[in-house]
Design a protein around this motif. Structure first.
Motif, mmCIF file in Angstrom:
data_model
loop_
_atom_site.group_PDB
_atom_site.id
_atom_site.type_symbol
_atom_site.label_atom_id
_atom_site.label_comp_id
_atom_site.label_asym_id
_atom_site.label_seq_id
_atom_site.Cartn_x
_atom_site.Cartn_y
_atom_site.Cartn_z
ATOM 1 N N CYS A 101 0.852 -1.086 -0.083
ATOM 2 C CA CYS A 101 -0.111 0.152 0.039
ATOM 3 C C CYS A 101 0.821 1.337 -0.066
ATOM 4 O O CYS A 101 1.984 1.309 0.636
ATOM 5 N N ASP A 102 0.320 2.205 -0.739
ATOM 6 C CA ASP A 102 0.992 3.493 -0.670
ATOM 7 C C ASP A 102 0.765 4.364 0.512
ATOM 8 O O ASP A 102 -0.398 4.514 0.937
ATOM 9 N N PRO A 103 1.932 4.559 1.334
ATOM 10 C CA PRO A 103 1.615 5.421 2.444
ATOM 11 C C PRO A 103 0.615 6.738 2.376
ATOM 12 O O PRO A 103 0.133 7.074 3.498
ATOM 13 N N ALA A 104 0.907 7.397 1.337
ATOM 14 C CA ALA A 104 0.142 8.497 1.143
ATOM 15 C C ALA A 104 -1.516 8.405 0.660
ATOM 16 O O ALA A 104 -2.266 9.232 1.043
ATOM 17 N N ALA A 105 -1.679 7.073 0.131
ATOM 18 C CA ALA A 105 -3.139 7.120 0.000
ATOM 19 C C ALA A 105 -3.437 5.426 0.066
ATOM 20 O O ALA A 105 -3.582 4.677 -0.657
#
Length: 729
Positions: free
Chosen positions: A65-69
């Motif tokens: 998963c992308d930490p920003a989204a």
């Protein structure tokens, strides 16, 4: 193992540009690389991973998963937004052609299920490829059930698993990259359209370029570490440039004029749907960012259209892919004088060049490796870039037969045998006939239940389909073949008291494990044995025969079969096409098929028998389906009828599933094809009933006539019409 550097690849400029545009903007949708064997397709794709920028991911998340989204529905979530993210290299996950469905989408974690009694999910390859590239080598050989899984994931951006007591949905934003050799078969149109860009690659023809390719390959094999170190600076420069283009892409503007131009190009090439317009727009924006511009220009549209449209222009598997670049140039026109120039190049070894206006991927391969290029690099008159130039069909040059059509109901005329002086008897003058438009063919299947590879034709026990039972065979193969959980529990339940279980998880033994027995559909070997003798031409039937055979080939393509083509005429038979998965090759051989001469039916059946015998050794699990297209006559050689009957009986005794397509026409028929069908133990099918719609029309026509016959003779203003067996006039 040291991967061959991406920047060291020579000559594949279009391929390099397509892969870079996908790296700059994953929304482009991936790349399909088509080409002959030995053209560095896989080498280029694997080398791409080395120049992709690193990714920031949630620490410990198995789905990347992308930490920003981050994905709010992630099975490993919810994620702590304040946690320190981790960094990993960009993922390029390879999907083997023989992978099982549970390995691709994920499945029940057997270790936790059997050891701890917990129904836990074990992620598959789609989870590993999330936010990365999923690479499929020989993608055209991928099983249909895996193609369906990839289509679903590519369309939705998610993978949903409902199996073995597990219900999981996770993010699967993948970029598909596939390589294939068209000679081994084509892709389903649905999967073909999911690839944003497509590239045709071939080996260079210039000796200097070929020598450089070999020189670099030998240097890499001799000392991989030194070779990789030699191109390390180029790889780092290319990695930085891709990262800069990614950061610049949000600033690139697509003017309305360029968007309208993209729509005009897609409409002019008559592509289906609007995905081509969207992909071309995204690729043009990525190309502008790659070349250092902030506004999309005509050069960007041209470069994008050359990569996004060729594979979307195919209406059926027999159409050659390609793009008429003369038409593309006429639509685009010339660049206005105030168009901003391409961005500066970082040097000859800094990866792909800037665009079609340079010597890079947009132009570099237009004369490179072409036999028809003129010495100054221009293209000879009449040649279209990107379009395969096939020799003109002999059907266009052949004069129509001068023989008058036979009187309806007359006895069949003898095969013409008198050819030019000096030509042996039985090898009379020949001609060719063009096939008509193919239609949807009736489904022909092999009898019984087979055990071949998954497909769409005959019933079989396969790895996919619905479960019809369970078996304890091969318990060690449970991981790859799946677990039949209810049957496993039932097998273990009767032993629980003896095993001392009082409470807690079920006590299992290896002997309890059961795997499902599934019944689905298999692919077959469809061997077409086509009569090309003079008796087929005398009645103007060859066009109808070729159309029927072409329709059967189209059906074989849709059902993922292997096909072969045997023809017989004159004094012998010929294996025109050995069994292959490439039906478009079969269609080209069929187009050039000549007809004329006597009818060596026995030789044709014997050639088919020998072909099937060899294929049975090569692929014993694939059941054959022999389709004999003939009027049933046998006129070549002594005792022709008896020999043909003997070979047919041999095929019947070997239980070869067969269909005889009867090409005899006219009011009065001899019925020789029906007799041949009896000798073969085959289904008898008149050629006019090969089309599936024809059968439906016959049923509707008979039902209509039956209904009308029961209606009362009354004035239009009279009583209601009579209803007969659910039919209303």
């Amino acid at each position: 193992m040291q991967v061959y550097p991406f920047s060291a690849i020579v000559g594949s400029d279009d391929l390099a540009l397509a892969l870079v545009l996908t790296a700059v903007s994953p929304g482009v949708g991936g790349v399909l690389v088509r080409g002959e064997k030995g053209t560095a397709k896989s080498t280029a794709v694997r080398g791409l991973a080395g120049v992709l920028p690193d990714q920031s991911v949630v620490a410990g998340c198995r789905f990347g998963c992308d930490p920003a989204a981050s994905d709010p529905a992630c099975p490993d979530g919810p994620h702590d937004a304040a946690a320190e993210p981790a960094t990993r290299p960009a993922r390029l996950v390879e999907l083997p052609v023989g992978a099982t469905e549970d390995r691709v989408v994920g499945s029940l974690d057997l270790k936790q299920a059997l050891g701890r009694g917990v129904a836990a999910f074990e992620p598959g390859l789609l989870a590993a490829a999330n936010r990365g590239i999923l690479y499929v080598d020989e993608v055209n050989l991928l099983h249909d059930h895996l193609v369906d899984v990839l289509l679903d994931a590519a369309a939705m951006g998610r993978c949903t698993v409902e199996r073995d007591g597990v219900s999981v949905s996770h993010q699967a934003r993948i970029v598909l990259v596939g390589t294939m050799n068209p000679e081994e078969g084509e892709l389903r149109p649905q999967l073909l359209d999911r690839f944003g860009l497509a590239v045709e690659v071939s080996a260079p023809r210039e000796p200097a370029a070929r020598a450089e390719v070999v020189r670099r390959r030998l240097a890499h094999d001799a000392d991989p570490e030194s070779f990789v170190a030699r191109f390390a600076a180029d790889e780092e420069a290319l990695r930085r440039r891709i990262a800069e283009a990614r950061s610049r892409i949000a600033q690139v503007e697509l003017p309305d004029a360029m968007l309208t131009l993209i729509a005009e190009v897609c409409a002019a090439f008559e592509v289906d749907g609007l995905r081509a317009d969207i992909v071309t727009a995204r690729a043009a924006i990525a190309h502008a960012a790659w070349t250092g511009r902030t506004t999309v220009g005509r050069a960007d549209v041209r470069a994008a259209a050359r990569l996004a449209l060729p594979h979307r222009r195919r209406r059926n598997p027999f159409d050659a892919p390609g793009l008429d670049e003369d038409l593309l140039d006429r639509i685009l026109g010339d660049d206005p004088p105030d168009d901003p120039p391409d961005g500066p190049s970082d040097g000859p070894d800094d990866g792909p060049s800037d665009g079609p206006d340079d010597s890079g991927p947009g132009r570099g391969d237009e004369t490179s490796g072409r036999d028809d290029a003129t010495p100054d690099g221009s293209e000879p008159e009449g040649a279209a870039h990107g379009t395969r130039q096939e020799p003109s069909s002999a059907a266009e040059d052949a004069a129509p037969s001068a023989d008058p059509p036979p009187t309806e109901g007359a006895a069949p005329a003898e095969d013409p045998v008198d050819g030019p002086p000096g030509q042996p008897a039985g090898a009379s003058r020949t001609a060719t006939a063009a096939a008509g438009r193919p239609y949807r063919a009736r489904v022909l299947t092999a009898k019984g239940v087979g055990r071949g590879d998954s497909g769409r034709r005959s019933r079989a026990i396969t790895s996919t389909g619905h479960a019809i039972g369970a078996t304890a065979d091969h318990p060690g193969d449970i991981t790859s073949r799946g677990l039949h959980l209810p049957a496993t529990i039932r097998a273990a339940a009767r032993h629980q008291q003896r095993r001392g279980r009082t409470d807690g998880p079920l006590v299992l033994d290896a002997a309890d494990l059961r795997r499902p027995v599934r019944q689905g559909r298999e692919s077959n070997l469809v061997l077409l044995c086509v009569d090309a003798s003079g008796s087929m031409a005398a009645r103007r039937r060859m066009e109808a025969v070729k159309t029927a055979v072409l329709s059967l080939l189209l059906d074989a393509y849709q059902r993922r079969d292997k096909v072969g083509l045997v023809t017989f005429r004159g004094t012998g038979a010929e294996l025109v096409l050995p069994p292959t998965s490439s039906v478009d090759v079969a269609a080209r051989r069929l187009e050039a098929l000549a007809h004329g001469g006597r009818t060596p039916l026995a030789e044709g059946l014997l050639a088919a028998h020998d072909t099937l015998r060899i294929e049975r050794i090569r692929d014993p699990r694939r059941r054959p389906l022999l389709v004999v297209v003939t009027d049933g006559r046998a006129t070549a050689g002594p005792d022709a009828v008896r020999r043909a009957g003997a070979v047919a009986a041999r095929l019947r005794d070997e239980q070869v599933a067969s269909v005889v397509v009867d090409c005899e026409t006219g009011r009065f028929r001899l019925g020789l094809a029906a007799t041949l069908a009896t000798s073969l133990g085959a289904e008898h099918l008149p050629v006019e009933e090969v089309a599936a719609t024809t059968i439906a029309d016959v049923v509707r026509d008979r039902a209509s006539r039956r209904t009308i016959a029961t209606l009362p003779l009354a004035h239009p203003a009279g009583p209601e019409p009579t209803r007969t067996r659910g039919l209303v006039a």
